[in-house]
Design a protein around this motif. Sequence first.
Motif, PDB file in Angstrom:
ATOM      1  N   LEU A 102       0.830  -1.201   0.000  1.00 40.54           N
ATOM      2  CA  LEU A 102       0.000   0.000   0.000  1.00 40.54           C
ATOM      3  C   LEU A 102       0.869   1.259   0.000  1.00 40.54           C
ATOM      4  O   LEU A 102       0.602   2.206  -0.745  1.00 40.54           O
ATOM      5  N   ALA A 103       1.922   1.244   0.802  1.00 44.66           N
ATOM      6  CA  ALA A 103       2.838   2.396   0.836  1.00 44.66           C
ATOM      7  C   ALA A 103       3.523   2.583  -0.522  1.00 44.66           C
ATOM      8  O   ALA A 103       3.694   3.723  -0.983  1.00 44.66           O
ATOM      9  N   ALA A 104       3.882   1.484  -1.166  1.00 46.24           N
ATOM     10  CA  ALA A 104       4.531   1.575  -2.478  1.00 46.24           C
ATOM     11  C   ALA A 104       3.574   2.131  -3.523  1.00 46.24           C
ATOM     12  O   ALA A 104       3.952   2.984  -4.331  1.00 46.24           O
ATOM     13  N   VAL A 105       2.327   1.695  -3.499  1.00 47.93           N
ATOM     14  CA  VAL A 105       1.342   2.177  -4.466  1.00 47.93           C
ATOM     15  C   VAL A 105       1.063   3.658  -4.243  1.00 47.93           C
ATOM     16  O   VAL A 105       1.016   4.454  -5.195  1.00 47.93           O
ATOM     17  N   VAL A 106       0.883   4.061  -2.999  1.00 47.91           N
ATOM     18  CA  VAL A 106       0.624   5.474  -2.698  1.00 47.91           C
ATOM     19  C   VAL A 106       1.833   6.328  -3.081  1.00 47.91           C
ATOM     20  O   VAL A 106       1.687   7.400  -3.680  1.00 47.91           O
ATOM     21  N   GLY A 107       3.017   5.858  -2.784  1.00 47.87           N
ATOM     22  CA  GLY A 107       4.228   6.593  -3.160  1.00 47.87           C
ATOM     23  C   GLY A 107       4.372   6.727  -4.665  1.00 47.87           C
ATOM     24  O   GLY A 107       4.716   7.801  -5.167  1.00 47.87           O
ATOM     25  N   ALA A 108       4.097   5.664  -5.392  1.00 50.33           N
ATOM     26  CA  ALA A 108       4.184   5.714  -6.852  1.00 50.33           C
ATOM     27  C   ALA A 108       3.142   6.669  -7.412  1.00 50.33           C
ATOM     28  O   ALA A 108       3.437   7.443  -8.330  1.00 50.33           O
ATOM     29  N   TYR A 109       1.934   6.653  -6.866  1.00 52.03           N
ATOM     30  CA  TYR A 109       0.883   7.559  -7.323  1.00 52.03           C
ATOM     31  C   TYR A 109       1.297   9.019  -7.124  1.00 52.03           C
ATOM     32  O   TYR A 109       1.174   9.840  -8.033  1.00 52.03           O
ATOM     33  N   ARG A 110       1.798   9.321  -5.946  1.00 53.08           N
ATOM     34  CA  ARG A 110       2.226  10.702  -5.666  1.00 53.08           C
ATOM     35  C   ARG A 110       3.391  11.110  -6.559  1.00 53.08           C
ATOM     36  O   ARG A 110       3.439  12.241  -7.052  1.00 53.08           O
ATOM     37  N   TYR A 111       4.325  10.198  -6.790  1.00 56.71           N
ATOM     38  CA  TYR A 111       5.474  10.498  -7.635  1.00 56.71           C
ATOM     39  C   TYR A 111       5.030  10.811  -9.060  1.00 56.71           C
ATOM     40  O   TYR A 111       5.433  11.821  -9.637  1.00 56.71           O
ATOM     41  N   PHE A 112       4.193   9.947  -9.630  1.00 50.65           N
ATOM     42  CA  PHE A 112       3.753  10.154 -11.010  1.00 50.65           C
ATOM     43  C   PHE A 112       2.852  11.372 -11.148  1.00 50.65           C
ATOM     44  O   PHE A 112       2.875  12.065 -12.156  1.00 50.65           O
ATOM     45  N   ARG A 113       2.058  11.670 -10.122  1.00 52.47           N
ATOM     46  CA  ARG A 113       1.229  12.868 -10.160  1.00 52.47           C
ATOM     47  C   ARG A 113       2.113  14.110 -10.151  1.00 52.47           C
ATOM     48  O   ARG A 113       1.880  15.064 -10.909  1.00 52.47           O
ATOM     49  N   GLN A 114       3.152  14.089  -9.331  1.00 54.23           N
ATOM     50  CA  GLN A 114       4.077  15.222  -9.277  1.00 54.23           C
ATOM     51  C   GLN A 114       4.822  15.373 -10.607  1.00 54.23           C
ATOM     52  O   GLN A 114       4.999  16.486 -11.101  1.00 54.23           O
ATOM     53  N   GLN A 115       5.239  14.268 -11.211  1.00 55.28           N
ATOM     54  CA  GLN A 115       5.916  14.315 -12.504  1.00 55.28           C
ATOM     55  C   GLN A 115       4.999  14.902 -13.574  1.00 55.28           C
ATOM     56  O   GLN A 115       5.434  15.687 -14.405  1.00 55.28           O
ATOM     57  N   GLU A 116       3.734  14.511 -13.569  1.00 53.16           N
ATOM     58  CA  GLU A 116       2.789  15.024 -14.549  1.00 53.16           C
ATOM     59  C   GLU A 116       2.574  16.525 -14.361  1.00 53.16           C
ATOM     60  O   GLU A 116       2.510  17.274 -15.337  1.00 53.16           O
ATOM     61  N   GLN A 117       2.482  16.972 -13.124  1.00 54.04           N
ATOM     62  CA  GLN A 117       2.328  18.405 -12.866  1.00 54.04           C
ATOM     63  C   GLN A 117       3.559  19.167 -13.346  1.00 54.04           C
ATOM     64  O   GLN A 117       3.439  20.237 -13.951  1.00 54.04           O
ATOM     65  N   HIS A 118       4.726  18.618 -13.095  1.00 60.65           N
ATOM     66  CA  HIS A 118       5.966  19.260 -13.527  1.00 60.65           C
ATOM     67  C   HIS A 118       6.034  19.337 -15.058  1.00 60.65           C
ATOM     68  O   HIS A 118       6.381  20.374 -15.629  1.00 60.65           O
ATOM     69  N   ARG A 119       5.641  18.252 -15.734  1.00 57.59           N
ATOM     70  CA  ARG A 119       5.635  18.230 -17.191  1.00 57.59           C
ATOM     71  C   ARG A 119       4.648  19.259 -17.737  1.00 57.59           C
ATOM     72  O   ARG A 119       4.947  19.980 -18.687  1.00 57.59           O
ATOM     73  N   HIS A 120       3.490  19.353 -17.102  1.00 53.97           N
ATOM     74  CA  HIS A 120       2.477  20.311 -17.538  1.00 53.97           C
ATOM     75  C   HIS A 120       2.971  21.752 -17.365  1.00 53.97           C
ATOM     76  O   HIS A 120       2.786  22.590 -18.249  1.00 53.97           O
ATOM     77  N   GLU A 121       3.621  22.034 -16.244  1.00 51.79           N
ATOM     78  CA  GLU A 121       4.156  23.379 -16.010  1.00 51.79           C
ATOM     79  C   GLU A 121       5.218  23.732 -17.042  1.00 51.79           C
ATOM     80  O   GLU A 121       5.253  24.859 -17.549  1.00 51.79           O
ATOM     81  N   LYS A 122       6.090  22.773 -17.371  1.00 50.09           N
ATOM     82  CA  LYS A 122       7.116  23.020 -18.392  1.00 50.09           C
ATOM     83  C   LYS A 122       6.471  23.290 -19.743  1.00 50.09           C
ATOM     84  O   LYS A 122       6.900  24.181 -20.480  1.00 50.09           O
ATOM     85  N   GLU A 123       5.429  22.525 -20.069  1.00 49.45           N
ATOM     86  CA  GLU A 123       4.750  22.712 -21.344  1.00 49.45           C
ATOM     87  C   GLU A 123       4.086  24.092 -21.409  1.00 49.45           C
ATOM     88  O   GLU A 123       4.171  24.775 -22.431  1.00 49.45           O
TER      89      GLU A 123
END
Length: 71
Positions: A17-38
């Motif tokens: 559960l901790a791994a899934v939540v961590g992966a979700y937060r990581y990928f959400r943060q990456q997507e936000q960062h990609r969107h801001e760069k775009e």
Amino acid sequence: MVAKLAFVLLTVTVVLLAAVVGAYRYFRQQEQHRHEKEMFREKRDAALLDDDQGALESELDRELERGRDRD
């Protein structure tokens, strides 16, 4: 024996559960960062195009003025 097995299964569940939540937060943060760069790139490109368009228009205006002066 059953208590140990239940404890191990509970521990594995918590770790997964901790791994899934961590992966979700990581990928959400990456997507936000990609969107801001775009968005930054689009804003920058729009500003560059506006500058180029202004330079082109002023060059065309100069050519038109030259043509009027010749006539």
